[in-house]
Write a protein that holds these residues in place. Sequence first.
Motif, PDB file in Angstrom:
ATOM      1  N   ASP A 108      -1.122  10.096   6.676  1.00  0.00           N
ATOM      2  CA  ASP A 108      -1.526  10.989   5.586  1.00  0.00           C
ATOM      3  C   ASP A 108      -0.579  10.975   4.416  1.00  0.00           C
ATOM      4  O   ASP A 108      -0.940  11.373   3.329  1.00  0.00           O
ATOM      5  N   MET A 109       0.650  10.555   4.638  1.00  0.00           N
ATOM      6  CA  MET A 109       1.618  10.588   3.555  1.00  0.00           C
ATOM      7  C   MET A 109       1.394   9.366   2.689  1.00  0.00           C
ATOM      8  O   MET A 109       1.680   8.260   3.084  1.00  0.00           O
ATOM      9  N   LEU A 110       0.866   9.596   1.475  1.00  0.00           N
ATOM     10  CA  LEU A 110       0.630   8.483   0.558  1.00  0.00           C
ATOM     11  C   LEU A 110       1.920   8.170  -0.166  1.00  0.00           C
ATOM     12  O   LEU A 110       2.668   9.055  -0.504  1.00  0.00           O
ATOM     13  N   GLU A 111       2.213   6.918  -0.390  1.00  0.00           N
ATOM     14  CA  GLU A 111       3.437   6.553  -1.084  1.00  0.00           C
ATOM     15  C   GLU A 111       3.106   6.136  -2.497  1.00  0.00           C
ATOM     16  O   GLU A 111       2.068   5.560  -2.760  1.00  0.00           O
ATOM     17  N   PHE A 112       4.016   6.398  -3.398  1.00  0.00           N
ATOM     18  CA  PHE A 112       3.860   5.917  -4.767  1.00  0.00           C
ATOM     19  C   PHE A 112       3.899   4.408  -4.775  1.00  0.00           C
ATOM     20  O   PHE A 112       4.714   3.804  -4.105  1.00  0.00           O
TER      21      PHE A 112
ATOM     22  N   ASP B  49       3.611   8.916   8.463  1.00  0.00           N
ATOM     23  CA  ASP B  49       2.361   9.510   8.886  1.00  0.00           C
ATOM     24  C   ASP B  49       1.303   8.830   8.033  1.00  0.00           C
ATOM     25  O   ASP B  49       1.542   8.600   6.858  1.00  0.00           O
TER      26      ASP B  49
END
Lengths: 231, 154
Positions: free
Chosen positions: B148-152, B146
């Motif tokens: 909106d899902m930020l990844e490290f 998505d």
Amino acid sequence: MGLITDKLPGYVEHVPGGSILITSIDAIINHSRANSLWPLAFGTKCCAIEMLMATGAPHQDTSRFGAEVARQTPRQADLMVIAGAIVKKMALRMRLLYEQMAEPRYVMATGSCAISGGPFMYNSYTIVRGADEIVPVDVYVPGCPPRPEAFFWGLLTLQKMIKQGESIRHPNIRKKPVLAMLPQGIKIEDIHQQIRDLLEQENTVDVLKAASQKTWSAKVEEWIEKTSKNP
Amino acid sequence: MDRENLEKSVITLEPKAHSRGKADRAAVEVPAENLQNLMRQLSQNDRFSFDMLLDHTAIDRIGEGKFELVYNLYSTEHAHYLMVSCLIDRGKPIVPTVSSIWPIAHWQEREVFDLFGVLYDGHTDLRRIFLDDDWKGYPLRKDYSDPDMLEFEK
């Protein structure tokens, strides 16, 4: 009330002594607004227990600040305390509630979920990263959950903002008391001085030494030594 | 019945089931076509009398290309727990519904449909329960992403 704040400054300021009258009216209006904030209890998650329930209880008491009249309907409330994470489904309804509140309305985002999405900032598919994507927030209270004392700090900051930052001369403009929230013992002049010193320090170049302080200068010297040994 | 006896009795009841292992209670695994039969017998048979479906979830085993559907059963009469799991194909996830046996499964299957996309044959009202009705995708699948899902950044 609307008549006083919209029309009065325009008429009265031209009269001699008018601005003093406006300042006094300002003081009265701001004092009454600040000391009787009626919260709209918008608790969605765990923060509601500390921010809404524990502060309403006798041990730490919002009634000391005049804010014990918590309403569940936005029509009668003027401070929206966002206590908890906001999901996308809730965001629409929260916006609706905000628009139903009568002006002047204030918003306090308590807890890390309401400030930035909190622990769910990275891998959540439904959390809105911060309530300030939905409504304009006046005061942020950090914590997870913030202690009730932190909530009162937020409430007092909001009261300071209302008393000092609002005026009927500029009815829709709010000046946030950023300078009032500096940590103890630090003044704005100290910060200015430190920034000035840092800028000066970074932008002074000692030309004689600058060439020898680069990382490649050591490697260049090694290379010169090596090649001068085996030409 | 204690754990081993329970597992053995269930396997006698349905020979295609086998013990699942890796669980802290009695757990069996059945193929999908024997699932509904086994469930009906587990709820009606007096030795088992599993009258309560505690939970129904799914595990996305994307490496094997299967969903593992997990049913946690409890019997109020004998006070024993059983976990029944079933592997179904990830590309075509269709299972028969158990909502005729335990009415709570009606909403639990809606939840698994909402988050994984598993379709239930015979379900009367299969639609999303948590997410918005026009949500695209099934979030608990391992290949869901998505914007909106930020990844490290590693």
